[in-house]
Design an enzyme around this catalytic site. Structure first.
Site, mmCIF file in Angstrom:
data_model
loop_
_atom_site.group_PDB
_atom_site.id
_atom_site.type_symbol
_atom_site.label_atom_id
_atom_site.label_comp_id
_atom_site.label_asym_id
_atom_site.label_seq_id
_atom_site.Cartn_x
_atom_site.Cartn_y
_atom_site.Cartn_z
ATOM 1 N N CYS A 27 0.561 -1.037 -0.062
ATOM 2 C CA CYS A 27 0.159 -0.072 -0.033
ATOM 3 C C CYS A 27 0.212 1.364 -0.517
ATOM 4 O O CYS A 27 1.930 1.271 0.458
ATOM 5 C CB CYS A 27 -1.166 0.486 1.531
ATOM 6 S SG CYS A 27 -1.769 1.721 1.403
ATOM 7 N N HIS A 82 -9.281 -4.443 -1.873
ATOM 8 C CA HIS A 82 -7.988 -3.298 -1.401
ATOM 9 C C HIS A 82 -8.271 -1.675 -1.056
ATOM 10 O O HIS A 82 -8.349 -1.295 0.277
ATOM 11 C CB HIS A 82 -6.525 -3.217 -1.382
ATOM 12 C CG HIS A 82 -5.625 -2.819 -0.884
ATOM 13 N ND1 HIS A 82 -4.033 -3.027 0.188
ATOM 14 C CD2 HIS A 82 -5.118 -1.485 -0.906
ATOM 15 C CE1 HIS A 82 -3.541 -2.120 0.048
ATOM 16 N NE2 HIS A 82 -4.286 -0.888 -0.202
ATOM 17 N N GLU A 83 -8.714 -1.587 -2.414
ATOM 18 C CA GLU A 83 -9.353 -0.244 -2.841
ATOM 19 C C GLU A 83 -10.630 0.303 -1.757
ATOM 20 O O GLU A 83 -11.096 1.438 -1.475
ATOM 21 C CB GLU A 83 -9.060 0.629 -3.982
ATOM 22 C CG GLU A 83 -8.099 0.458 -4.220
ATOM 23 C CD GLU A 83 -6.563 1.292 -3.791
ATOM 24 O OE1 GLU A 83 -6.781 2.567 -3.204
ATOM 25 O OE2 GLU A 83 -5.585 0.329 -3.630
ATOM 26 N N HIS A 128 -9.928 0.940 1.672
ATOM 27 C CA HIS A 128 -9.758 2.297 2.360
ATOM 28 C C HIS A 128 -11.208 3.252 2.039
ATOM 29 O O HIS A 128 -10.716 4.495 3.052
ATOM 30 C CB HIS A 128 -8.498 3.090 1.029
ATOM 31 C CG HIS A 128 -7.529 2.971 1.142
ATOM 32 N ND1 HIS A 128 -6.171 3.148 2.076
ATOM 33 C CD2 HIS A 128 -6.382 1.713 0.195
ATOM 34 C CE1 HIS A 128 -5.202 2.585 1.840
ATOM 35 N NE2 HIS A 128 -5.018 1.813 0.863
HETATM 36 NI NI NI Z 1 -3.549 1.205 -0.142
#
Ligand code: NI
Length: 183
Positions: free
Chosen positions: A111, A154-155, A158
């Site tokens: 990341c 993953h995004e 976020h």
């Molecule tokens: Ni990330």
């Protein structure tokens, strides 16, 4: 190519823990510019000439919140061939369905907000269907699999203030390894 001037927050910045908000259309000029800056940055970070010149860590995804802006937008730049890239600009995403099968990235996830190596398994769905809006606000549906499915999850994390390190078991980083497929 000029490196866009963006500042990526690191894991110790509490802003990363904010939950991002629904984006209204039309997009502002600033948001459009930022999307383009992120595309350029991620692309350059994956090209040797530029990552050496600018000392960049290669990355394929960035969410607006990593620049301090709590809006439901992320960008993924996938290298599909030698220095040939495909961009995904994803706004207001929703996971419609996902596989039962779980996968994890064998070498560990990375990341751009986490400037250290972190070992351990981050369980991810092998496949998903996502509904989102494109730059013009039009509703779209996309099916993703394997590494792109991991990148999307993953995004999306976020956007909810979640980092991949949160998903690794602290006491046993390789817990349940046998129940998932390594990619
Ligand atoms: Ni990330």
């Amino acid at each position: 190519m000029e490196l866009p001037k963006i500042k990526i927050l690191d894991e110790f910045d509490k802003t990363l823990r904010k939950v991002s908000k629904e984006v209204k259309f039309p997009l502002s000029k600033e948001d459009k510019k930022l999307i383009q800056d992120i595309i350029d940055y991620l692309t350059m970070s994956q090209i040797e000439e530029y990552y050496e010149k600018y000392n960049l860590r290669p990355g394929m995804g960035l969410a607006f919140i990593q620049l301090g802006i709590p809006k439901n937008i992320f960008v993924i730049v996938e290298e599909i061939d030698d220095e040939e890239f495909k961009n995904y600009v994803i706004i207001n995403p929703k996971i419609i369905s996902h596989s039962e099968e779980l996968i994890y990235v064998g070498e560990g996830e990375g990341c751009l907000s986490i400037n250290r190596d972190v070992e351990g398994i981050v369980p991810r769905y092998a496949r998903m269907t996502i509904e989102y809006q494109d730059i013009s606000g039009k509703k779209q549906t996309i099916r993703v699999r394997e590494d792109i499915s991991v990148a999307f999850q993953h995004e999306i994390d976020h956007l909810h203030g979640i980092l991949f390190i949160d998903k690794i078991d602290k006491k046993d980083p390789f817990k349940n390894k046998d129940k998932m497929r390594e990619i």
